[in-house]
Write a protein that holds these residues in place. Structure first.
Motif, short mmCIF file in Angstrom:
data_model
loop_
_atom_site.label_atom_id
_atom_site.label_comp_id
_atom_site.label_asym_id
_atom_site.label_seq_id
_atom_site.Cartn_x
_atom_site.Cartn_y
_atom_site.Cartn_z
N UNK A 172 0.80 -1.33 -0.06
CA UNK A 172 0.05 -0.18 0.50
C UNK A 172 1.16 1.17 -0.09
N UNK A 173 0.90 1.99 -1.07
CA UNK A 173 1.90 3.23 -1.21
C UNK A 173 0.75 5.12 -0.84
N UNK A 174 -0.34 4.42 -0.98
CA UNK A 174 -0.78 6.18 -0.60
C UNK A 174 -2.66 5.79 -0.99
N UNK A 175 -3.26 6.67 -0.18
CA UNK A 175 -4.54 7.07 0.28
C UNK A 175 -4.89 8.62 0.35
N UNK A 176 -6.27 8.91 -0.84
CA UNK A 176 -7.22 9.82 -0.25
C UNK A 176 -8.32 9.87 -0.07
N UNK A 185 -9.72 12.11 -12.16
CA UNK A 185 -9.75 11.31 -12.86
C UNK A 185 -9.48 11.30 -13.92
N UNK A 186 -8.40 12.11 -14.12
CA UNK A 186 -7.94 12.09 -16.07
C UNK A 186 -6.55 11.35 -15.51
N UNK A 187 -6.50 10.47 -16.72
CA UNK A 187 -5.01 9.94 -15.82
C UNK A 187 -3.42 10.07 -15.77
N UNK A 188 -3.40 11.43 -16.18
CA UNK A 188 -2.16 11.90 -15.21
C UNK A 188 -2.60 12.19 -13.31
N UNK A 189 -3.85 12.74 -13.16
CA UNK A 189 -4.05 13.02 -12.49
C UNK A 189 -3.65 11.46 -11.35
N UNK A 190 -4.25 10.07 -12.22
CA UNK A 190 -4.37 9.13 -11.16
C UNK A 190 -2.67 9.04 -11.10
N UNK A 191 -2.69 9.08 -12.60
CA UNK A 191 -0.44 9.02 -12.47
C UNK A 191 0.10 9.56 -11.42
N UNK A 192 -0.33 10.76 -10.92
CA UNK A 192 0.46 11.51 -9.93
C UNK A 192 0.18 10.60 -8.14
N UNK A 193 -0.74 10.19 -8.24
CA UNK A 193 -0.85 9.67 -6.40
C UNK A 193 -0.37 8.12 -6.68
N UNK A 194 0.05 7.60 -7.71
CA UNK A 194 0.89 6.56 -7.78
C UNK A 194 2.09 6.36 -7.42
N UNK A 195 2.90 5.16 -7.29
CA UNK A 195 4.98 5.62 -6.37
C UNK A 195 5.22 5.27 -7.66
#
Length: 229
Positions: A172-176, A185-195
């Protein structure tokens, strides 16, 4: 009603340039924050969860569908409800074509406490194609802070959680939560949350994405029907 002030084109350009400087500063600050998020430590998930989805029973590693990352939308849909949360539904409406995430080794899925027999007809009504699983009967929602006990009652809150898979191990790397979903919602906004982030050249910390199989230099943006799995 209070509307914006009416000015000349020259006055508008001057005001726009002043705001643009602040917007660029905010973008640089966001990039720095995203890099700091990617440097967060991670926690190994050693609890075994069994979900129910379109293909029957599935474990948390199964939800990755063979990819390195998993983004879970904790969709508020309690077992006693007849339909999913309206706000969560509006969020899911905003999710773009999943091919762009998949090409970057990232799977997106929704998870709710409602039994799958309730999820399936609601999903059909909404016309969604995203993978959606029931966590009914598991501690998944409670373990990740999206189902809370308040005054003797269980309450739900919206959230997004990110997971990373390294071989057979899941982390588990992140939660908001709540307002943290604003603007997602966009691809980049979701990728920005990932490791692993957007997996673009120059992204900090360097070399992380390629270590787990992403191509050097990242994945070129394509039409969604041109990607190869």
């Amino acid at each position: 009603m209070s509307l914006p002030e009416i000015v000349s084109r020259e006055q508008w350009r001057a005001a726009r340039e002043e705001l643009l400087a602040k917007e660029k500063a905010a973008t640089r600050a966001r990039d720095a924050l995203n890099a700091e998020r990617r440097r967060l430590p991670m926690v190994e998930v050693d609890q075994e969860y069994v979900f129910e989805g379109g293909d029957g029973k599935a474990t948390l590693p199964d939800l990755f569908e063979g990819r390195s990352q998993l983004v879970v939308h904790h969709f508020m849909f309690a077992p006693e409800w007849d339909a999913g949360c309206r706000c969560c539904s509006a969020f899911l409406d905003q999710i773009g074509h999943l091919a762009h995430l998949k090409a970057r080794g990232t799977t997106f899925a929704a998870v709710s406490r409602a039994p799958y027999t309730k999820i399936l007809p609601f999903k059909a009504r909404m016309g969604w194609a995203v993978p959606w699983y029931s966590s009914n009967g598991t501690d998944f929602n409670r373990d990740f802070g999206v189902t809370l006990e308040r005054d003797g009652e269980w309450v739900e809150r919206p959230a997004v959680s990110c997971f990373l898979r390294d071989g057979e191990r899941v982390f588990h790397t992140y939660s908001t939560y709540d307002r943290g979903l604003d603007g997602l919602g966009s691809t980049t906004s979701l990728l920005d949350l990932t490791a692993l982030g957007r997996q673009e050249e120059g992204e900090q910390p360097e070399g992380r994405a390629t270590a787990l199989g992403a191509p050097a230099g990242g994945v070129r943006m394509r039409y969604h029907d041109e990607y190869e799995e």
